[in-house]
Design a protein around this motif. Structure first.
Motif, short mmCIF file in Angstrom:
data_model
loop_
_atom_site.label_atom_id
_atom_site.label_comp_id
_atom_site.label_asym_id
_atom_site.label_seq_id
_atom_site.Cartn_x
_atom_site.Cartn_y
_atom_site.Cartn_z
N ALA A 78 -1.17 24.69 -3.26
CA ALA A 78 -2.37 23.95 -3.81
C ALA A 78 -3.36 23.81 -3.20
CB ALA A 78 -1.49 22.46 -4.19
N VAL A 79 -4.49 24.02 -3.84
CA VAL A 79 -5.96 23.90 -3.33
C VAL A 79 -6.68 22.73 -4.16
CG1 VAL A 79 -8.10 25.07 -2.83
CG2 VAL A 79 -6.06 26.37 -2.42
N ALA A 80 -7.29 21.82 -3.66
CA ALA A 80 -7.90 20.72 -4.23
C ALA A 80 -8.95 20.08 -3.31
CB ALA A 80 -7.08 19.70 -4.62
N GLY A 81 -10.13 19.72 -3.92
CA GLY A 81 -11.00 18.90 -3.20
C GLY A 81 -10.45 17.53 -3.34
N VAL A 82 -10.41 16.82 -2.23
CA VAL A 82 -10.17 15.39 -1.86
C VAL A 82 -11.03 14.63 -1.14
CG1 VAL A 82 -7.60 16.17 -1.88
CG2 VAL A 82 -8.83 15.94 0.38
N ALA A 83 -10.55 13.38 -1.10
CA ALA A 83 -11.73 12.32 -0.28
C ALA A 83 -11.09 12.04 0.97
CB ALA A 83 -11.62 11.04 -1.20
N ALA A 84 -11.90 12.33 1.87
CA ALA A 84 -11.84 12.03 3.26
C ALA A 84 -12.36 10.65 3.64
CB ALA A 84 -12.30 13.10 4.21
N ARG A 85 -11.58 9.53 3.98
CA ARG A 85 -12.19 8.07 4.22
C ARG A 85 -12.09 7.81 5.52
NH1 ARG A 85 -13.12 5.03 0.17
NH2 ARG A 85 -12.31 3.26 1.25
N THR A 86 -13.12 6.78 5.86
CA THR A 86 -12.99 6.07 7.09
C THR A 86 -12.77 4.56 6.86
OG1 THR A 86 -15.47 5.91 7.14
CG2 THR A 86 -14.57 7.96 8.32
N GLY A 87 -12.96 4.07 5.90
CA GLY A 87 -12.95 2.49 5.56
C GLY A 87 -11.56 2.15 5.88
N ARG A 88 -11.19 0.74 6.22
CA ARG A 88 -10.03 0.39 6.43
C ARG A 88 -9.52 -0.70 5.34
NH1 ARG A 88 -9.26 -2.32 11.78
NH2 ARG A 88 -6.86 -1.77 11.57
N THR A 89 -8.33 -0.77 4.86
CA THR A 89 -7.92 -1.80 3.72
C THR A 89 -7.64 -3.01 4.26
OG1 THR A 89 -5.68 -1.01 4.04
CG2 THR A 89 -6.89 0.15 2.29
N VAL A 90 -7.40 -4.25 3.67
CA VAL A 90 -7.14 -5.47 4.26
C VAL A 90 -5.56 -5.25 4.80
CG1 VAL A 90 -6.58 -7.89 3.73
CG2 VAL A 90 -8.07 -6.72 2.50
N ALA A 91 -4.84 -4.33 4.33
CA ALA A 91 -3.43 -4.06 4.87
C ALA A 91 -3.57 -3.81 6.15
CB ALA A 91 -2.64 -3.29 3.85
N ASP A 92 -4.56 -2.80 6.44
CA ASP A 92 -4.60 -1.98 7.83
C ASP A 92 -5.04 -3.10 8.88
OD1 ASP A 92 -4.08 0.63 7.17
OD2 ASP A 92 -6.16 1.09 6.44
N ARG A 93 -5.98 -4.18 8.46
CA ARG A 93 -6.32 -4.95 9.24
C ARG A 93 -5.39 -6.07 9.60
NH1 ARG A 93 -11.14 -4.33 6.00
NH2 ARG A 93 -12.79 -3.35 7.24
N ALA A 94 -4.67 -6.22 8.54
CA ALA A 94 -3.52 -7.48 8.86
C ALA A 94 -2.09 -6.99 9.52
CB ALA A 94 -2.86 -7.98 7.25
N GLY A 95 -1.86 -5.59 9.44
CA GLY A 95 -0.89 -5.09 10.17
C GLY A 95 0.33 -5.60 9.51
N ALA A 96 1.31 -5.99 10.43
CA ALA A 96 2.56 -6.47 10.21
C ALA A 96 2.59 -7.89 10.06
CB ALA A 96 3.59 -6.00 11.43
N GLY A 97 1.52 -8.56 9.91
CA GLY A 97 1.30 -9.99 9.84
C GLY A 97 2.01 -10.62 8.63
N PRO A 98 1.57 -9.96 7.33
CA PRO A 98 2.47 -10.45 6.07
C PRO A 98 3.67 -10.39 6.19
CG PRO A 98 0.23 -9.06 5.62
CD PRO A 98 0.51 -9.07 6.99
N GLU A 99 4.25 -9.28 6.92
CA GLU A 99 5.79 -9.22 6.62
C GLU A 99 6.33 -10.29 7.76
OE1 GLU A 99 9.02 -5.56 7.56
OE2 GLU A 99 7.43 -5.95 9.03
N TRP A 100 5.69 -10.59 8.79
CA TRP A 100 6.35 -11.46 9.75
C TRP A 100 6.18 -12.91 8.89
CZ3 TRP A 100 9.78 -9.94 12.43
CH2 TRP A 100 9.77 -8.60 13.20
N ALA A 101 5.05 -13.24 8.24
CA ALA A 101 4.71 -14.69 7.73
C ALA A 101 5.77 -14.73 6.40
CB ALA A 101 3.32 -14.64 7.05
N LEU A 102 5.84 -13.72 5.55
CA LEU A 102 6.87 -13.61 4.65
C LEU A 102 8.39 -14.08 5.19
CD1 LEU A 102 5.51 -11.42 1.97
CD2 LEU A 102 5.49 -13.71 1.85
N THR A 103 8.72 -13.25 6.16
CA THR A 103 9.95 -13.34 6.71
C THR A 103 10.27 -14.93 7.37
OG1 THR A 103 10.09 -11.08 7.37
CG2 THR A 103 11.57 -12.56 8.60
#
Length: 566
Positions: free
Chosen positions: A520-545
């Motif tokens: 498969a050959v395709a043009g794709v998006a290479a990104r540098t921005g971070r999502t909220v999930a990236d910034r939060a890390g494991a925080g949501p999991e530990w909070a919900l636990t």
């Protein structure tokens, strides 16, 4: 009144007819402490949740299955809830893990049982929290806690078939960009809890009015309008609706808000364009003996890459800026096997761009094997590399080897343990930084999060043993969720399939068939921005636990106080 009190978590003051929310009054003579209706409800919940996973992809059935289990657990003692949880777990994991049967029926049954055991505490604590107001929220948080434990212990855990992985192409998928897979699990389970909340309200109201209708003749109060001919059915419907419209409205509004909220979450689609190629060379045959086909598998990937190079020169295919080969593309150590080195190097020079090569490499002392992703440059040869950090227990290494190999001869197929890598999977490949994970590492939040700073994520995998089972499509589903969670294009390269290219918003750009050569050959998006999930890390999991476990502790304390007061 009875319906509303029961659903709020308080037990009615006078013992009503047996049914949901009545606790010990619901116990029947057969079917265990829970009674046959609840037992069958819990067992039926497992297959419904399984049907939500690939390849069935009946995604709405996941919250329905959760609702059935929640209804079975409602008002039960912790030990009864544990039993119901175990039954539901067995009914879920046995079908969802059928691919493991390729290793052996005993391995399939054993792993399914081990995974089902994690639903013992889920059932026990899930029953406890139904004593509290707002129990659908606490119950949903317990699903996150259960998956957090299952994904970590023992031997690093086995987070396959998490509830979130059934929702990788639904309105709930965008929640991954906010809180990762744990938040998707929570929202899915919460919708299920709300469904159970509404269903239990209707059931309680029906029981109440049925009991009233039965008692009326004894009191001499039956009238013509209470009989079927006198419109008794209409009276019953109106009476039940008056009793349940509030909980039904709350459940409907809550579900609509959760689904609408997911649709409103923005997910990234754009980025710097880069042209990529994913090579699936295929294997001569499926099964456990794919390692015996080592030269043939390497030749297949070399030939596929050379054909791609010829198409590029002919102008029929766009020239890629990087190429990805799968895990086990070369099980001949290219650092020690001159023929393997020459074959790989020739193919890389032919395509003229860096290739990420999946290879098995001996450790310097020769006692172990490294599962590597090697950056192979057309000018300088092999350079930077990533070693799989989470080898598969009993598949790539054998715990308690001296004892177990004497008992289970199948473990002789793993003559040497795989070494655990320690370095990051973020590497430069052509014009971009890639974040590499190998095989089932894609199921682990931390492993993928660690490499999400790469512009493009890569999953190198070998599914030859599990080909044409439920496991390859389930792995693709995980990759789709990871794409949204981290806002990254994901390139999945598999020896025999399923290979795929997934856009940052989870769309499938390409998906191969199994056991065929595929490039498969395709043009794709290479990104540098971070999502909220990236910034939060494991925080949501530990909070919900913590939320779920805290609610269970509170329910336990309230239960003890109530018993002491009686």
């Amino acid at each position: 009144m009875v319906a509303q009190e029961t659903l709020s978590g308080r037990q009615p003051e006078s013992p009503p007819a047996p049914g949901p929310g009545v606790g010990r009054a619901a116990v029947l003579r057969r079917g265990g402490r829970a009674g046959w209706p609840r037992t069958l409800l819990a067992v039926a919940a497992g297959p419904l949740m399984w049907a939500a996973f690939p390849p069935q992809d009946l995604t709405p059935l996941a919250p329905v299955g959760v609702a059935m289990l929640a209804a079975a657990l409602y008002g039960q003692r912790a030990r009864t809830g544990a039993w119901l949880g175990l039954l539901a777990g067995l009914a879920f994991f046995l079908p969802v893990l059928t691919g493991i049967a390729r290793i052996g029926p005993d391995a399939w049954a054993g792993l399914s049982l081990v995974e089902a055991l994690y639903w013992l505490p889920l059932g026990a604590l899930g029953a406890l929290v139904t004593r509290l107001r707002g129990w659908p929220v606490w119950s949903a948080a317990l699903w996150v806690a259960d998956e957090a434990l299952r994904g970590r212990a023992p031997f690093g855990g086995f987070p396959w078939a998490r509830l979130a992985f059934s929702q990788t192409a639904t309105p709930l998928t965008p929640y991954a960009a906010l809180g990762g897979a744990p938040l998707v699990t929570f929202v899915t389970a919460l919708i299920g809890g709300l469904l159970a909340y509404a269903a239990l309200a209707v059931a309680a109201a029906l029981r109440t009015h049925r009991a009233s209708a039965t008692a009326a003749p004894e009191e001499g109060s039956a009238g013509p309008e209470e009989s079927p001919a006198g419109g008794g059915a209409r009276v019953l419907v109106r009476a039940v609706w008056r009793a349940v419209w509030r909980p039904v409205a709350v459940a409907a509004a809550g579900g609509a808000l959760l689904v609408g909220g997911g649709l409103a979450i923005p997910v990234p689609t754009g980025g710097r364009p880069v042209t990529v190629a994913v090579v699936q060379g295929n294997v001569p045959r499926l099964g456990l003996d794919f390692l015996g086909q080592r030269r043939a598998v390497l030749d297949n990937h070399v030939s596929a890459t050379r054909r791609l190079a010829a198409q590029v020169r002919a102008g029929t295919v766009a020239r890629p800026e990087l190429v990805v080969w799968p895990e086990n593309a070369s099980d001949l150590d290219p650092y020690r096997e001159a023929d393997a080195y020459a074959a790989i190097d020739g193919a890389v020079k032919d395509i003229g761009v860096p290739v990420l090569v999946g290879a098995l490499v001996d450790t310097p002392d020769g006692t172990k094997v490294e599962n590597r992703g090697i950056v192979w440059d057309p000018r300088t040869g092999p350079g930077n590399y990533y070693v799989k950090r989470h080898p598969v227990p009993f598949g790539e290494y054998v715990p308690f080897r001296e004892v177990l190999t004497k008992m289970i001869k199948r473990f002789e197929l793993v003559p040497r343990d795989f070494a655990k890598g320690t370095r990051s999977g973020v590497m430069r490949l052509g014009p971009v930084d890639i974040g590499d994970v190998i095989c089932f590492e894609v199921a682990y939040d931390q492993e993928v999060r660690d490499v999400a700073r790469g512009n493009v994520l890569v999953v190198q995998t070998n599914n030859a043993t599990y080909g044409r089972t439920t496991l390859p499509p389930q792995q693709i589903a995980m990759s789709r969720l990871r794409a949204v969670e981290h806002g990254r294009t994901i390139l999945v390269a598999a020896t025999s399939g399923i290979s795929a290219i997934v856009a940052p918003d989870g769309r499938m750009i390409h998906r191969s068939r199994e056991f065929v050569p595929d490039v498969a050959v395709a043009g794709v998006a290479a990104r540098t921005g971070r999502t909220v999930a990236d910034r939060a890390g494991a925080g949501p999991e530990w909070a919900l636990t913590a939320l779920g476990l805290g609610a269970a502790a509170a329910a336990g304390v309230l239960g003890r106080r109530k018993n002491e007061g009686n």
